[in-house]
Design a protein around this motif. Structure first.
Motif, PDB file in Angstrom:
ATOM      1  N   LEU A  96       0.819  -1.211   0.000  1.00 52.61           N
ATOM      2  CA  LEU A  96       0.000   0.000   0.000  1.00 52.61           C
ATOM      3  C   LEU A  96       0.854   1.262   0.000  1.00 52.61           C
ATOM      4  CD1 LEU A  96      -2.215  -2.071   0.560  1.00 52.61           C
ATOM      5  CD2 LEU A  96      -3.187  -0.470   2.188  1.00 52.61           C
TER       6      LEU A  96
ATOM      7  N   HIS B  19      -5.035  -7.133  -0.478  1.00 56.80           N
ATOM      8  CA  HIS B  19      -5.007  -5.915   0.336  1.00 56.80           C
ATOM      9  C   HIS B  19      -5.025  -4.655  -0.525  1.00 56.80           C
ATOM     10  CE1 HIS B  19      -4.656  -8.122   3.996  1.00 56.80           C
ATOM     11  NE2 HIS B  19      -3.569  -8.731   3.582  1.00 56.80           N
TER      12      HIS B  19
ATOM     13  N   ALA C 130      -8.047  -1.957  -0.484  1.00 57.19           N
ATOM     14  CA  ALA C 130      -7.770  -0.580  -0.078  1.00 57.19           C
ATOM     15  C   ALA C 130      -8.109   0.412  -1.190  1.00 57.19           C
ATOM     16  CB  ALA C 130      -6.314  -0.432   0.350  1.00 57.19           C
TER      17      ALA C 130
ATOM     18  N   LEU D  45      -2.296   6.011  -1.040  1.00 57.32           N
ATOM     19  CA  LEU D  45      -3.257   5.483  -0.074  1.00 57.32           C
ATOM     20  C   LEU D  45      -2.892   5.837   1.364  1.00 57.32           C
ATOM     21  CD1 LEU D  45      -3.795   1.987  -1.723  1.00 57.32           C
ATOM     22  CD2 LEU D  45      -5.302   3.983  -1.840  1.00 57.32           C
TER      23      LEU D  45
ATOM     24  N   ALA E 151      -4.298   3.950   4.722  1.00 61.58           N
ATOM     25  CA  ALA E 151      -3.520   2.717   4.914  1.00 61.58           C
ATOM     26  C   ALA E 151      -3.465   2.266   6.374  1.00 61.58           C
ATOM     27  CB  ALA E 151      -2.112   2.896   4.367  1.00 61.58           C
TER      28      ALA E 151
ATOM     29  N   TYR F  29      -6.843   0.978   7.401  1.00 62.46           N
ATOM     30  CA  TYR F  29      -7.047  -0.310   6.741  1.00 62.46           C
ATOM     31  C   TYR F  29      -6.268  -1.406   7.465  1.00 62.46           C
ATOM     32  CZ  TYR F  29      -6.983  -4.041   3.325  1.00 62.46           C
ATOM     33  OH  TYR F  29      -7.099  -5.265   2.735  1.00 62.46           O
TER      34      TYR F  29
ATOM     35  N   THR G 233      -7.732  -4.822   9.494  1.00 68.57           N
ATOM     36  CA  THR G 233      -7.507  -6.067   8.759  1.00 68.57           C
ATOM     37  C   THR G 233      -6.805  -7.090   9.625  1.00 68.57           C
ATOM     38  OG1 THR G 233      -7.230  -4.790   6.754  1.00 68.57           O
ATOM     39  CG2 THR G 233      -6.475  -7.031   6.662  1.00 68.57           C
TER      40      THR G 233
END
Length: 191
Positions: free
Chosen positions: A63, A86, A90, A159, A163, A166, A170
């Motif tokens: 990311l 991922h 994202a 991102l 990030a 996220y 996760t």
């Protein structure tokens, strides 16, 4: 670069409550310019921490707009790649936020963000520099087709705004963790 004084503390606790805690394993990581503390309880605590470290490392690598070994970096070079779960998730999330905010949030502002040289130099761009980077960024587009992601040549995807959130949300998957750990805690602090 001066760090923000404010500390962002995101605590994510997921519990599969069992009658005994078993052993405990802790780990401290530094990823995404952030300290991440993991604390896991259970008979397989070490295995669970290892799995969580692997997942967070994968998210950090793929990311990041600045890690040459990552998927997002390759996309920003103009390559059409098969993206991992991922990155696809994202990017989809970022595009949803862009839609919900009528474009007030955009993951396509990488060229504008790069002007500040975050993590490299202490620079405040001129209004003209910002405008020159902003105009093509606003016209930029990203395409997701199956597991492939591509962007048009004027774009630079970033991102950074989502990030960390996220990554905090996760936790491998709830089912995988239930198999490995009795309880775990992830604490993310921006320093």
């Amino acid at each position: 670069m001066r760090k923000k004084c404010a500390v962002l503390l995101i605590s994510v606790i997921v519990a599969a409550l069992l009658s005994s805690c078993g052993s405990m394993k802790e780990s401290r990581l530094f990823m995404m310019d952030t300290v991440i503390d993991l604390k896991v309880y259970g008979e397989k605590a070490s295995e669970c921490v290892s799995e969580m470290e692997d997942v967070l490392s994968d998210i950090d690598r793929n990311l990041s707009a600045y890690r040459e070994d990552g998927e997002l970096y390759q996309i920003n070079l103009g390559k059409k790649i098969k993206a991992g779960e991922h990155l696809r998730s994202a990017v989809s999330m970022a595009l949803l936020y862009k839609e919900k905010t009528d474009g007030a949030f955009s993951p396509m502002l990488g060229r504008v963000i790069d002007l500040w040289g975050i993590g490299e130099k202490n620079y405040i761009p001129t209004e003209k520099e910002i405008e020159e980077a902003l105009i093509p960024s606003l016209k930029a587009d990203v395409a997701i087709s199956g597991d492939e992601i591509s962007i048009n040549p004027t774009a630079r995807l970033n991102l950074g705004a989502i990030a960390k959130g996220y990554a905090s949300d996760t936790e491998i998957t709830a089912e995988e963790l239930k198999e490995l750990c009795d309880r775990f805690k992830v604490r993310v602090k921006e320093v």
